[in-house]
Design a protein around this motif. Structure first.
Motif, mmCIF file in Angstrom:
data_model
loop_
_atom_site.group_PDB
_atom_site.id
_atom_site.type_symbol
_atom_site.label_atom_id
_atom_site.label_comp_id
_atom_site.label_asym_id
_atom_site.label_seq_id
_atom_site.Cartn_x
_atom_site.Cartn_y
_atom_site.Cartn_z
ATOM 1 N N ASN A 137 9.766 -9.555 -7.611
ATOM 2 C CA ASN A 137 10.377 -10.425 -8.614
ATOM 3 C C ASN A 137 9.247 -11.090 -9.381
ATOM 4 O O ASN A 137 8.635 -12.040 -8.912
ATOM 5 N N ALA A 138 8.926 -10.543 -10.557
ATOM 6 C CA ALA A 138 7.808 -11.050 -11.360
ATOM 7 C C ALA A 138 8.345 -11.940 -12.475
ATOM 8 O O ALA A 138 9.254 -11.543 -13.207
ATOM 9 N N PHE A 139 7.783 -13.133 -12.606
ATOM 10 C CA PHE A 139 8.294 -14.073 -13.605
ATOM 11 C C PHE A 139 7.192 -15.006 -14.093
ATOM 12 O O PHE A 139 6.176 -15.210 -13.418
ATOM 13 N N ILE A 140 7.408 -15.564 -15.275
ATOM 14 C CA ILE A 140 6.468 -16.510 -15.874
ATOM 15 C C ILE A 140 6.791 -17.910 -15.360
ATOM 16 O O ILE A 140 7.933 -18.350 -15.390
ATOM 17 N N CYS A 141 5.767 -18.605 -14.868
ATOM 18 C CA CYS A 141 5.951 -19.980 -14.418
ATOM 19 C C CYS A 141 4.599 -20.684 -14.373
ATOM 20 O O CYS A 141 3.634 -20.148 -13.818
#
Length: 278
Positions: A137-141
């Motif tokens: 689960n790759a996400f910007i944060c």
């Protein structure tokens, strides 16, 4: 002829380098302008995007050493309750995936949440040939400013990896980052840290060039930032955030440059912290 020879890493005999070899580093507290720090931090975020756009996934090597260093923290074989589904890992500062992809290859049941504040970095991860949406689960944060619980569930992560990530954060924001991570960690969860140590040759060079933001915090030539940790600073930082130190060591590696007839000492800290339930 080889221009540089890199010797195997060893445990440093002292976590603090001899002062005679690091005369450029000051042990006294200096006063810095907060506005100056905010300026470089804002620039740094944009420059990390430029960094990954320029270098893609070719700058950092894949971190296959993690299996040797911390294999038991990624494996599910020692916990019957976890064995059915595997452990859940959070990689903060995922970059181009140099930690993620070696780990999913080595641990077939491991699920990885991977975040970075760089849009370019997350795009590189998702476009990688080994990317699997069922396992990553790759996400910007931006974990220094945004609530992680808006992206993943509280108390859902077994282990967090911070591989040369915390050093890119302003020391004023580090306590917020740790509290952020604490919320998503399960009871007795662990944080694994590998990062730059005080006295590293890169720090000496940045200090000599006066590229200083605040104590032990610098801006590089490409506009990104880097902090250099002492063992005392790192252990106190985690203790105040509600973690206990499981293990911590400072490592050294000598690099001999034959062309320049110089020897450089790279230094890094490797540490394990455990969440203390209140």
């Amino acid at each position: 002829m080889t221009a540089a020879i890199t010797l195997p890493p060893v445990l440093c005999s002292s976590p603090v380098p001899p002062t005679s070899r690091f005369k450029t580093l000051s042990c006294t507290k200096r006063i810095f302008d907060d506005v100056n720090e905010h300026y470089y931090i804002r620039k740094s975020m944009n420059n990390w995007d430029k960094f990954y756009k320029r270098h893609q996934s070719k700058f950092f090597k894949d971190r296959h050493y993690l299996e040797k260093d911390w294999g038991k923290y990624f494996s599910d074989s020692d916990d019957d309750a976890i064995a059915a589904n595997g452990k859940v890992l959070l990689e903060v500062g995922s970059g181009a995936g140099n930690t993620i992809f070696p780990l999913i290859a080595a641990y077939p049941k491991l699920f990885i949440n991977a975040c970075d504040f760089s849009t370019e970095a997350v795009t590189l991860v998702k476009s990688h040939s080994q990317f699997n949406g069922n396992r990553i689960n790759a996400f910007i944060c931006d974990v220094a400013n945004q609530d992680l619980c808006g992206k993943i569930l509280p108390s859902s992560v077994d282990v967090v990896t911070l591989i040369f990530m915390l050093s890119a954060v302003s020391p004023n924001k580090m306590p917020f980052v740790l509290q952020n991570l604490k919320k998503v960690l399960k009871p007795n969860g662990h944080i694994l840290v590998r990062d730059y140590a005080f006295g590293d040759s890169a720090q000496v060079k940045l200090e000599s060039r006066n590229q200083i933001i605040s104590d032990n915090f610098y801006y590089r030539g490409d506009g990104t930032c880097s902090f250099y940790f002492s063992e005392d600073f790192l252990s106190n930082l985690f203790r105040e955030a509600g973690f206990e130190t499981v293990d911590m060591s400072t490592y050294c590696r000598q690099v001999n440059n034959r062309q320049q007839n110089m020897t450089f000492e790279r230094r890094w800290i490797r540490a394990i912290f455990k969440k203390v339930d209140s």
